[in-house]
Structures are given as C-alpha cells and as structure tokens.
Write a protein that holds these residues in place. Structure first.
Motif, mmCIF file in Angstrom:
data_model
loop_
_atom_site.group_PDB
_atom_site.id
_atom_site.type_symbol
_atom_site.label_atom_id
_atom_site.label_comp_id
_atom_site.label_asym_id
_atom_site.label_seq_id
_atom_site.Cartn_x
_atom_site.Cartn_y
_atom_site.Cartn_z
ATOM 1 N N ALA A 125 -44.287 10.277 57.238
ATOM 2 C CA ALA A 125 -45.394 10.166 56.286
ATOM 3 C C ALA A 125 -46.369 9.063 56.660
ATOM 4 O O ALA A 125 -47.517 9.058 56.214
ATOM 5 C CB ALA A 125 -44.836 9.902 54.883
ATOM 6 N N LYS A 126 -45.928 8.118 57.507
ATOM 7 C CA LYS A 126 -46.751 6.947 57.807
ATOM 8 C C LYS A 126 -47.575 7.072 59.082
ATOM 9 O O LYS A 126 -48.435 6.242 59.341
ATOM 10 C CB LYS A 126 -45.847 5.709 57.921
ATOM 11 C CG LYS A 126 -45.200 5.293 56.609
ATOM 12 C CD LYS A 126 -44.386 4.021 56.804
ATOM 13 C CE LYS A 126 -43.788 3.547 55.492
ATOM 14 N NZ LYS A 126 -43.010 2.299 55.663
ATOM 15 N N ALA A 127 -47.292 8.059 59.891
ATOM 16 C CA ALA A 127 -47.994 8.162 61.177
ATOM 17 C C ALA A 127 -48.107 9.622 61.578
ATOM 18 O O ALA A 127 -47.275 10.449 61.190
ATOM 19 C CB ALA A 127 -47.232 7.377 62.250
ATOM 20 N N SER A 170 -28.518 11.253 60.194
ATOM 21 C CA SER A 170 -28.863 10.332 59.106
ATOM 22 C C SER A 170 -29.420 9.033 59.676
ATOM 23 O O SER A 170 -29.167 8.686 60.834
ATOM 24 C CB SER A 170 -27.640 10.019 58.230
ATOM 25 O OG SER A 170 -26.645 9.364 58.992
ATOM 26 N N ILE A 171 -30.185 8.323 58.858
ATOM 27 C CA ILE A 171 -30.745 7.018 59.205
ATOM 28 C C ILE A 171 -30.327 6.039 58.113
ATOM 29 O O ILE A 171 -30.560 6.290 56.929
ATOM 30 C CB ILE A 171 -32.283 7.063 59.307
ATOM 31 C CG1 ILE A 171 -32.729 8.144 60.292
ATOM 32 C CG2 ILE A 171 -32.838 5.699 59.726
ATOM 33 C CD1 ILE A 171 -34.238 8.373 60.324
ATOM 34 N N THR A 172 -29.710 4.924 58.508
ATOM 35 C CA THR A 172 -29.160 3.980 57.529
ATOM 36 C C THR A 172 -29.535 2.549 57.881
ATOM 37 O O THR A 172 -29.342 2.124 59.027
ATOM 38 C CB THR A 172 -27.621 4.085 57.477
ATOM 39 O OG1 THR A 172 -27.240 5.448 57.282
ATOM 40 C CG2 THR A 172 -27.061 3.228 56.354
ATOM 41 N N ILE A 199 -29.533 9.041 73.876
ATOM 42 C CA ILE A 199 -30.268 8.093 73.037
ATOM 43 C C ILE A 199 -31.560 8.763 72.561
ATOM 44 O O ILE A 199 -32.343 9.254 73.387
ATOM 45 C CB ILE A 199 -30.602 6.805 73.831
ATOM 46 C CG1 ILE A 199 -29.320 6.124 74.331
ATOM 47 C CG2 ILE A 199 -31.415 5.842 72.965
ATOM 48 C CD1 ILE A 199 -28.418 5.604 73.240
ATOM 49 N N PRO A 200 -31.819 8.809 71.258
ATOM 50 C CA PRO A 200 -33.033 9.466 70.746
ATOM 51 C C PRO A 200 -34.268 8.580 70.921
ATOM 52 O O PRO A 200 -34.803 8.020 69.972
ATOM 53 C CB PRO A 200 -32.696 9.695 69.273
ATOM 54 C CG PRO A 200 -31.778 8.567 68.924
ATOM 55 C CD PRO A 200 -30.969 8.297 70.167
ATOM 56 N N VAL A 201 -34.726 8.478 72.150
ATOM 57 C CA VAL A 201 -35.795 7.541 72.510
ATOM 58 C C VAL A 201 -37.065 7.764 71.694
ATOM 59 O O VAL A 201 -37.671 6.816 71.180
ATOM 60 C CB VAL A 201 -36.103 7.647 74.025
ATOM 61 C CG1 VAL A 201 -37.338 6.810 74.386
ATOM 62 C CG2 VAL A 201 -34.904 7.189 74.839
ATOM 63 N N GLU A 202 -37.489 9.009 71.556
ATOM 64 C CA GLU A 202 -38.742 9.294 70.848
ATOM 65 C C GLU A 202 -38.647 8.925 69.370
ATOM 66 O O GLU A 202 -39.605 8.428 68.783
ATOM 67 C CB GLU A 202 -39.105 10.770 71.006
ATOM 68 C CG GLU A 202 -39.481 11.149 72.437
ATOM 69 C CD GLU A 202 -39.740 12.643 72.571
ATOM 70 O OE1 GLU A 202 -39.161 13.416 71.788
ATOM 71 O OE2 GLU A 202 -40.511 13.025 73.463
ATOM 72 N N VAL A 203 -37.493 9.158 68.764
ATOM 73 C CA VAL A 203 -37.299 8.815 67.358
ATOM 74 C C VAL A 203 -37.292 7.294 67.187
ATOM 75 O O VAL A 203 -37.895 6.757 66.249
ATOM 76 C CB VAL A 203 -35.992 9.430 66.820
ATOM 77 C CG1 VAL A 203 -35.698 8.931 65.405
ATOM 78 C CG2 VAL A 203 -36.068 10.957 66.843
ATOM 79 N N ILE A 204 -36.623 6.597 68.092
ATOM 80 C CA ILE A 204 -36.601 5.133 68.054
ATOM 81 C C ILE A 204 -38.016 4.581 68.203
ATOM 82 O O ILE A 204 -38.420 3.659 67.491
ATOM 83 C CB ILE A 204 -35.672 4.589 69.158
ATOM 84 C CG1 ILE A 204 -34.213 4.878 68.807
ATOM 85 C CG2 ILE A 204 -35.881 3.088 69.379
ATOM 86 C CD1 ILE A 204 -33.225 4.537 69.900
ATOM 87 N N ASP A 205 -38.771 5.161 69.115
ATOM 88 C CA ASP A 205 -40.154 4.729 69.334
ATOM 89 C C ASP A 205 -40.992 4.927 68.068
ATOM 90 O O ASP A 205 -41.793 4.067 67.697
ATOM 91 C CB ASP A 205 -40.751 5.530 70.504
ATOM 92 C CG ASP A 205 -41.961 4.865 71.113
ATOM 93 O OD1 ASP A 205 -41.919 3.650 71.353
ATOM 94 O OD2 ASP A 205 -42.966 5.561 71.354
ATOM 95 N N LEU A 206 -40.777 6.037 67.391
ATOM 96 C CA LEU A 206 -41.503 6.340 66.154
ATOM 97 C C LEU A 206 -41.188 5.318 65.064
ATOM 98 O O LEU A 206 -42.097 4.752 64.446
ATOM 99 C CB LEU A 206 -41.135 7.747 65.669
ATOM 100 C CG LEU A 206 -41.640 8.131 64.272
ATOM 101 C CD1 LEU A 206 -43.152 8.281 64.273
ATOM 102 C CD2 LEU A 206 -40.957 9.412 63.791
ATOM 103 N N ILE A 207 -39.901 5.060 64.847
ATOM 104 C CA ILE A 207 -39.487 4.152 63.769
ATOM 105 C C ILE A 207 -39.908 2.716 64.070
ATOM 106 O O ILE A 207 -40.480 2.028 63.213
ATOM 107 C CB ILE A 207 -37.965 4.231 63.549
ATOM 108 C CG1 ILE A 207 -37.566 5.635 63.085
ATOM 109 C CG2 ILE A 207 -37.508 3.182 62.536
ATOM 110 C CD1 ILE A 207 -36.069 5.866 63.004
ATOM 111 N N ALA A 208 -39.642 2.267 65.290
ATOM 112 C CA ALA A 208 -39.951 0.876 65.647
ATOM 113 C C ALA A 208 -41.442 0.602 65.627
ATOM 114 O O ALA A 208 -41.873 -0.518 65.323
ATOM 115 C CB ALA A 208 -39.370 0.553 67.027
#
Length: 249
Positions: free
Chosen positions: A41-43, A59-61, A95-104
């Motif tokens: 929702a933010k990007a 899941s994300i915790t 390793i979910p690199v693209e997801v990590i990049d999105l969140i970070a």
C-alpha cells in the motif's frame, strides 16, 4: 517452546528470546503480525512482486525493536535510530531478496530479516533460519547511493542468535551505528565484529571471484595442448593464486 516464548512474537520456533535479544526488546505476540498488504500500500509494486509476496511468504512478523533505551547503546549519528528484527516465514528455501528490498526500502531504520523455512534433514523435517540485511554499498562521492541485500547461510533455527556489541576497549559506549554494523556483520560474515565492514565484505567478494577464476583457469590449463597456451594460462593462474594468498592472510 517455553511459556515465556509463547508470550512474545515468534516466526516458527524463532523469537527475540531464542535469538538471545533482551526481553525488553521483544514484541508481544498479539502485536507481532504484519499484514502483507501493509507493504504494497505504501509503494508502487509490480504484479510479479505482489505474486512473490503472496506465494513465497507465508507470514511476516515483527520479532524485536532495538533502541538506545533497551540496548544501552548511544544514539550515534542518528542515521540508524532503531533496528527492527523481522521474521519472514518463507515457503521456498531461497532468500526472498525482492521482498526484503521492498520492506527495507520503506523504513529509515535498519532491519535484520530472520528468514525461516522447513526443510528435510536426515529423514525428518526441521526449521532452518538464515539472516539477511539490506545496506548501502560504498560508491564514489557524488554518485547515486546503491543498496544491496546480503544474507548468510541456512542453519538449524535453534542455532541462530544475534549478539549485541559491548563497550569499546577505551570504556566508551557503543552506538546504534555500531549495533547496526555488528548485526550486519553477523548476518553477512558470521562475525560480531562490525569494524571496517564494507572493506571486509568487498574482500570476501573479491576472494569468491578470484576462486571462481582460479577453478576455470585450472580446467583450461589441464585441457590446453599447446605449450605456449599452457604457459600463458599458468602465468594467469599464478597471478590469481598470489592475489588470493595475499587476501587470505
């Protein structure tokens, strides 16, 4: 898992407490779950990345929030006001690199990602864990900053811990900058020493590149029939081995 562990947020078997972090930094279980929709929702997010988020991440915790107040660290430069520890329950071993990049990319804070997945081991299923971080890569002055996701090896979940740096040898307090570099070093190099981290990462990457080149040249040397060609390849091989010996000292 003990009763204490059940009261704090956890990603599979992993929690702030199993990681060895202060109980005061642990997120309560009822506040730990982060909806996936929060990050899309933010990007602007491509449909491919949305699909990865849905299919690859179970899941994300939020596991822990490290601040000067609960780590005894000084504020430092202010570039790293806090460090989040986020658990990613992944459906695939990578390793979910693209997801990590999105969140970070949506937080100013440093974030240590604790990736957890189940894998077969000796006929049974066990949880494995790998640490990952997104940090800036050194660039020349005036150039556009570059970020990269780095990760460590998969290990049994119960063996993965995070260590907080102690005070300096001269008695000075550590800062949040020191904490972030130490946590990055633990994730990337499996070392709690965060000193000269960028140079050490570059050195490690150079060693990996040179070893790959050494293997290729060794094969080429074995296959070469022409004496002049063999000598030329050997000279290159000798140069690379000399460079490796210097870097690995």
């Amino acid at each position: 898992m003990t009763a204490a562990h059940l009261t704090v947020a956890h990603c599979g078997e992993v929690s702030a407490l199993t990681l060895g972090l202060p109980a005061s930094a642990a997120i309560p279980e009822q506040k730990g779950t982060l909806p996936k929709g929060l990050f899309v929702a933010k990007a602007p997010v491509s449909s491919k990345l949305k699909q990865r988020l849905v299919n690859d991440i179970a899941s994300i915790t939020m596991l822990a929030l490290l601040r000067p107040a609960n780590t005894a660290m000084g504020a430092g430069s202010g570039k790293v006001p806090e460090v989040l520890v986020i658990g990613l329950r992944v459906n695939t071993p990578g390793i979910p690199v693209e997801v990590i990049d999105l969140i970070a990319g949506q937080r100013k804070s440093g974030i240590v990602f604790v990736c957890v997945h189940e894998d077969e081991f000796e006929g049974a299923v066990r949880e494995e864990c790998a640490l990952a971080v997104r940090r800036n890569v050194p660039v020349r002055a005036g150039h556009v900053p570059i970020t990269k996701v780095f990760s460590g090896e998969w290990r049994p979940a119960g063996e993965v811990t995070l260590e907080l740096p102690e005070g300096n040898a001269d008695g000075g307090a550590k800062t949040m900058d020191d904490l972030w570099d130490s946590l990055c070093a633990q994730a990337i190099l499996d070392s709690a020493d965060g000193a000269n981290l960028d140079a050490r990462i570059a050195r490690r990457d150079q060693i990996v590149t040179l070893k790959a080149a050494e293997e290729k040249l060794s094969r080429d040397h074995q296959r070469a029939k022409n004496p002049a060609q063999r000598n030329e390849i050997y000279a290159k091989l000798h140069k690379i081995r000399t460079q490796l010996a210097q870097l690995e000292q």
